[in-house]
Design an enzyme around this catalytic site. Structure first.
Site, PDB file in Angstrom:
ATOM      1  N   GLY A   1       0.838  -1.184   0.000  1.00  0.00           N
ATOM      2  CA  GLY A   1       0.000   0.000   0.000  1.00  0.00           C
ATOM      3  C   GLY A   1       0.876   1.237   0.000  1.00  0.00           C
ATOM      4  O   GLY A   1       2.093   1.172   0.216  1.00  0.00           O
ATOM      5  N   TYR A   2       0.221   2.367  -0.220  1.00  0.00           N
ATOM      6  CA  TYR A   2       0.944   3.625  -0.388  1.00  0.00           C
ATOM      7  C   TYR A   2       0.504   4.642   0.650  1.00  0.00           C
ATOM      8  O   TYR A   2      -0.676   4.957   0.762  1.00  0.00           O
ATOM      9  CB  TYR A   2       0.741   4.154  -1.817  1.00  0.00           C
TER      10      TYR A   2
END
Length: 155
Positions: A28-29
């Site tokens: 994820g970011y």
């Protein structure tokens, strides 16, 4: 600072499936801004945070730091932009390099890409026959872009 020099290709057919062992990746970011990407990844029993700078050609700065597994899982579940990226990765040796083939799941199911990391941008390499069209400079194929515009929503 580390430098990542990477070329990315669509996968033309399924011959790669019999090679390499699939490993589940969840990533994820915390930031998917093109100028600075901050990624959290769990790969098997390993968790890392990676910071990447803006691309210049096929190169960009890259810094990677180990994370406790519990922290990485919490980041993915509570802090990262959604949807998170889930994919199976196979590492396949070919022509003196290791190719990474990613088969995406979830909102990006149906997308399969192959990447090769190189020591320099002008390094010559052989492509396996299953590596098709090059998409290195097409931002749509960046993992960070697949969060905002998943493959399932492309027309």
């Amino acid at each position: 600072m580390g430098i990542e020099i990477e070329r990315k290709f669509l996968v033309a057919h399924d011959a790669w499936r019999s090679q390499g062992e699939p490993v589940l990746l969840r990533q994820g970011y915390l930031s998917s801004h093109p100028e600075r990407v901050v990624r959290v990844r769990i790969e098997g029993s390993r968790a890392v945070m990676t910071i990447k700078s803006k691309n210049t050609g096929a190169s960009r700065g890259e810094w990677e730091y180990p994370l406790p597994m519990e922290d990485a899982a919490e980041f993915l579940d509570k802090l990262c932009e959604q949807p998170i990226i889930e994919k199976y990765r196979r590492r396949i040796p070919f022509g003196g390099f290791t190719w990474e083939v990613d088969e995406f799941l979830g909102a990006n199911a149906g997308l399969v890409v192959a990447e090769i990391e190189l020591p320099s941008e002008d390094t010559q390499f052989d492509k396996p026959d299953w590596a098709g069209e090059e998409v290195t400079h097409d931002r749509r194929y960046y993992n960070s872009a697949l969060v905002a515009q998943p493959f399932s929503k492309w027309r």
